[in-house]
Design a protein around this motif. Structure first.
Motif, PDB file in Angstrom:
ATOM      1  N   LYS A   1       6.082  38.186  14.921  1.00 47.28           N
ATOM      2  CA  LYS A   1       5.001  38.290  13.939  1.00 47.28           C
ATOM      3  C   LYS A   1       4.387  36.902  13.758  1.00 47.28           C
ATOM      4  CE  LYS A   1       7.858  37.683   9.927  1.00 47.28           C
ATOM      5  NZ  LYS A   1       8.082  37.914   8.570  1.00 47.28           N
ATOM      6  N   PRO A   2       3.101  36.823  13.395  1.00 46.14           N
ATOM      7  CA  PRO A   2       2.448  35.516  13.237  1.00 46.14           C
ATOM      8  C   PRO A   2       3.205  34.634  12.239  1.00 46.14           C
ATOM      9  CG  PRO A   2       0.823  37.262  13.208  1.00 46.14           C
ATOM     10  CD  PRO A   2       2.169  37.930  13.195  1.00 46.14           C
ATOM     11  N   GLU A   3       3.328  33.377  12.598  1.00 46.86           N
ATOM     12  CA  GLU A   3       4.125  32.429  11.819  1.00 46.86           C
ATOM     13  C   GLU A   3       3.327  31.151  11.574  1.00 46.86           C
ATOM     14  OE1 GLU A   3       7.702  31.469   9.936  1.00 46.86           O
ATOM     15  OE2 GLU A   3       7.346  33.311  11.053  1.00 46.86           O
ATOM     16  N   ARG A   4       3.558  30.498  10.431  1.00 45.18           N
ATOM     17  CA  ARG A   4       2.897  29.222  10.102  1.00 45.18           C
ATOM     18  C   ARG A   4       3.715  28.055  10.628  1.00 45.18           C
ATOM     19  NH1 ARG A   4      -0.692  28.846   5.176  1.00 45.18           N
ATOM     20  NH2 ARG A   4      -1.252  30.999   4.775  1.00 45.18           N
TER      21      ARG A   4
ATOM     22  N   VAL B   1       0.364  30.983  14.200  1.00 45.88           N
ATOM     23  CA  VAL B   1       0.537  31.199  15.635  1.00 45.88           C
ATOM     24  C   VAL B   1       1.071  32.606  15.866  1.00 45.88           C
ATOM     25  CG1 VAL B   1       1.717  30.402  17.704  1.00 45.88           C
ATOM     26  CG2 VAL B   1       1.012  28.762  15.968  1.00 45.88           C
ATOM     27  N   ASP B   2       0.390  33.341  16.735  1.00 49.66           N
ATOM     28  CA  ASP B   2       0.817  34.669  17.146  1.00 49.66           C
ATOM     29  C   ASP B   2       1.259  34.559  18.602  1.00 49.66           C
ATOM     30  OD1 ASP B   2       1.330  37.334  17.189  1.00 49.66           O
ATOM     31  OD2 ASP B   2      -0.751  37.988  17.079  1.00 49.66           O
ATOM     32  N   SER B   3       2.489  34.976  18.880  1.00 53.75           N
ATOM     33  CA  SER B   3       3.036  34.768  20.223  1.00 53.75           C
ATOM     34  C   SER B   3       3.935  35.926  20.634  1.00 53.75           C
ATOM     35  CB  SER B   3       3.844  33.470  20.266  1.00 53.75           C
ATOM     36  OG  SER B   3       4.949  33.588  19.396  1.00 53.75           O
ATOM     37  N   PHE B   4       4.305  35.929  21.912  1.00 49.73           N
ATOM     38  CA  PHE B   4       5.309  36.865  22.404  1.00 49.73           C
ATOM     39  C   PHE B   4       6.130  36.194  23.490  1.00 49.73           C
ATOM     40  CE2 PHE B   4       1.693  37.756  25.140  1.00 49.73           C
ATOM     41  CZ  PHE B   4       2.262  37.899  26.400  1.00 49.73           C
TER      42      PHE B   4
ATOM     43  N   GLN C   1       4.280  33.148  25.618  1.00 51.09           N
ATOM     44  CA  GLN C   1       2.816  33.133  25.545  1.00 51.09           C
ATOM     45  C   GLN C   1       2.343  33.011  24.104  1.00 51.09           C
ATOM     46  OE1 GLN C   1       0.292  33.257  27.789  1.00 51.09           O
ATOM     47  NE2 GLN C   1       1.709  33.219  29.518  1.00 51.09           N
ATOM     48  N   VAL C   2       1.345  32.162  23.908  1.00 52.37           N
ATOM     49  CA  VAL C   2       0.685  32.044  22.613  1.00 52.37           C
ATOM     50  C   VAL C   2      -0.599  32.871  22.701  1.00 52.37           C
ATOM     51  CG1 VAL C   2      -0.430  30.481  20.986  1.00 52.37           C
ATOM     52  CG2 VAL C   2       1.622  29.754  22.216  1.00 52.37           C
ATOM     53  N   MET C   3      -0.683  33.924  21.890  1.00 61.42           N
ATOM     54  CA  MET C   3      -1.869  34.780  21.918  1.00 61.42           C
ATOM     55  C   MET C   3      -3.008  34.181  21.101  1.00 61.42           C
ATOM     56  SD  MET C   3      -0.358  38.642  21.844  1.00 61.42           S
ATOM     57  CE  MET C   3       0.571  38.487  20.344  1.00 61.42           C
ATOM     58  N   ARG C   4      -2.661  33.691  19.894  1.00 61.38           N
ATOM     59  CA  ARG C   4      -3.690  33.143  19.009  1.00 61.38           C
ATOM     60  C   ARG C   4      -3.141  31.979  18.217  1.00 61.38           C
ATOM     61  NH1 ARG C   4      -6.619  37.866  15.679  1.00 61.38           N
ATOM     62  NH2 ARG C   4      -6.988  36.093  14.346  1.00 61.38           N
ATOM     63  N   ILE C   5      -4.025  31.038  17.947  1.00 59.88           N
ATOM     64  CA  ILE C   5      -3.730  29.970  16.991  1.00 59.88           C
ATOM     65  C   ILE C   5      -4.893  29.964  16.007  1.00 59.88           C
ATOM     66  CG2 ILE C   5      -3.392  27.502  16.645  1.00 59.88           C
ATOM     67  CD1 ILE C   5      -2.344  27.336  19.500  1.00 59.88           C
TER      68      ILE C   5
END
Length: 183
Positions: free
Chosen positions: A70-73, A84-87, A164-168
């Motif tokens: 889940k997105p984390e600060r 940051v949203d990652s998998f 992988q970082v999907m979004r920052i």
């Protein structure tokens, strides 16, 4: 009377034969236990034999798993928050270590891996500013995150395939203030 005894004997023999054979597919890893103790864990795909009632087999999915965090600060080097949203893509590397450290539970493995990845993100993001994170160092960060988390994941019997970082993103309160200034 004799035919019934022969039929019962054949049925018992067939049942014992069926209980002493197991198969491992290409998408599985298996562990053989003897009275609860791990005896063997490196099975090639195919048919294998065991002793009924003494040995039991536990199978695990050997395919690549995805842990969608889940997105984390995280704080950057300039003390700014980013979301940051990652998998993470991973698979079981050592099935006996995987079984002993996380009891063979995929959910437990994902929880432990999530902590490892968060620590790696925290470490790398604290060394860079927002501009470096968003524009230039994306692939370098991915390589560093993958390499830094591989050793800790190996202790769990897992192999990290990719991070992988999907979004920052900036936090919503910062984004809205940026938009107000732009207007």
């Amino acid at each position: 009377m004799i035919q019934n005894k022969i039929l019962v004997g054949l049925a018992g023999l067939l049942l014992a034969g069926m209980m002493s054979v197991f198969s491992v597919s290409q998408t599985e890893k298996a562990i053989k236990f003897r009275l609860g103790e791990i005896v063997k864990n490196d099975y090639a795909p195919g048919l294998h034999f065991k002793l009924p009632f003494i040995n039991n087999i536990k199978k695990f999915d050997a395919r690549i798993q995805t842990m969608d965090a889940k997105p984390e600060r995280f704080l950057t080097a300039e003390k700014k928050n980013v979301i940051v949203d990652s998998f993470v893509k991973w698979r079981i590397a050592n099935v006996s270590t995987f079984y002993t450290t996380v009891a063979g539970d995929i959910d437990q493995a994902n929880l432990r891996l999530d902590q490892i990845i968060k620590d790696a993100f925290r470490s790398e993001f604290s060394k860079r500013n927002i501009k470096q994170l968003i524009s230039t160092d994306r692939s370098a960060i991915r390589e560093i995150l993958t390499n830094n988390s591989k050793a800790a994941a190996a202790d769990l019997g897992m192999e990290i395939v990719d991070v992988q970082v999907m979004r920052i993103d900036l936090p919503p309160e910062v984004s809205s203030s940026v938009f107000r200034r732009m207007e």
